[in-house]
Design a protein around this motif. Sequence first.
Motif, PDB file in Angstrom:
ATOM      1  N   VAL A  10      -2.014  -5.064   0.894  1.00 55.82           N
ATOM      2  CA  VAL A  10      -1.672  -5.863  -0.287  1.00 55.82           C
ATOM      3  C   VAL A  10      -2.608  -5.526  -1.447  1.00 55.82           C
ATOM      4  O   VAL A  10      -2.165  -5.376  -2.587  1.00 55.82           O
ATOM      5  CB  VAL A  10      -1.710  -7.371   0.052  1.00 55.82           C
ATOM      6  CG1 VAL A  10      -1.638  -8.221  -1.202  1.00 55.82           C
ATOM      7  CG2 VAL A  10      -0.575  -7.721   0.996  1.00 55.82           C
ATOM      8  N   LEU A  11      -3.893  -5.384  -1.159  1.00 53.38           N
ATOM      9  CA  LEU A  11      -4.844  -5.031  -2.218  1.00 53.38           C
ATOM     10  C   LEU A  11      -4.553  -3.640  -2.787  1.00 53.38           C
ATOM     11  O   LEU A  11      -4.627  -3.430  -4.005  1.00 53.38           O
ATOM     12  CB  LEU A  11      -6.274  -5.109  -1.684  1.00 53.38           C
ATOM     13  CG  LEU A  11      -6.774  -6.517  -1.354  1.00 53.38           C
ATOM     14  CD1 LEU A  11      -8.159  -6.446  -0.733  1.00 53.38           C
ATOM     15  CD2 LEU A  11      -6.774  -7.399  -2.577  1.00 53.38           C
ATOM     16  N   TRP A  13      -1.596  -2.205  -2.807  1.00 50.23           N
ATOM     17  CA  TRP A  13      -0.366  -2.320  -3.581  1.00 50.23           C
ATOM     18  C   TRP A  13      -0.638  -2.899  -4.971  1.00 50.23           C
ATOM     19  O   TRP A  13      -0.042  -2.469  -5.954  1.00 50.23           O
ATOM     20  CB  TRP A  13       0.651  -3.182  -2.862  1.00 50.23           C
ATOM     21  CG  TRP A  13       1.362  -2.486  -1.757  1.00 50.23           C
ATOM     22  CD1 TRP A  13       1.526  -1.148  -1.594  1.00 50.23           C
ATOM     23  CD2 TRP A  13       2.014  -3.101  -0.655  1.00 50.23           C
ATOM     24  NE1 TRP A  13       2.237  -0.898  -0.446  1.00 50.23           N
ATOM     25  CE2 TRP A  13       2.545  -2.074   0.145  1.00 50.23           C
ATOM     26  CE3 TRP A  13       2.182  -4.413  -0.259  1.00 50.23           C
ATOM     27  CZ2 TRP A  13       3.248  -2.324   1.304  1.00 50.23           C
ATOM     28  CZ3 TRP A  13       2.887  -4.667   0.901  1.00 50.23           C
ATOM     29  CH2 TRP A  13       3.415  -3.623   1.674  1.00 50.23           C
ATOM     30  N   LEU A  14      -1.529  -3.895  -5.052  1.00 47.89           N
ATOM     31  CA  LEU A  14      -1.867  -4.459  -6.359  1.00 47.89           C
ATOM     32  C   LEU A  14      -2.528  -3.416  -7.253  1.00 47.89           C
ATOM     33  O   LEU A  14      -2.200  -3.296  -8.442  1.00 47.89           O
ATOM     34  CB  LEU A  14      -2.778  -5.676  -6.181  1.00 47.89           C
ATOM     35  CG  LEU A  14      -2.104  -6.933  -5.637  1.00 47.89           C
ATOM     36  CD1 LEU A  14      -3.137  -8.015  -5.373  1.00 47.89           C
ATOM     37  CD2 LEU A  14      -1.058  -7.435  -6.599  1.00 47.89           C
TER      38      LEU A  14
END
Length: 87
Positions: A10-11, A13-14
């Motif tokens: 997720v990090l 992807w951000l």
Amino acid sequence: MRILRIVVAVLVWLLAFVLLVLAVVLSLTVVLLPVGVAVGYLSLRLFRFGLRCTAPRAKDVQKALRKTGRQWRRRTRKALRDAGATR
């Protein structure tokens, strides 16, 4: 361990999304177009890395398949034994 991999994904992807927006902004100007293309390529590679982090590892898939195969073999043997006993 799986939760840690999802958090990392997720990090990543951000970060990739921010870089992609930056690449679009940089590509709007003709002078910074080469930089924008390079940053866009980097962001796509980061998206791919994040996807690989969320996908199950090959070792985990093989372990699950072996476990499921064992369960099916046991059920089949038991069903055949039960069917043979009723005849």
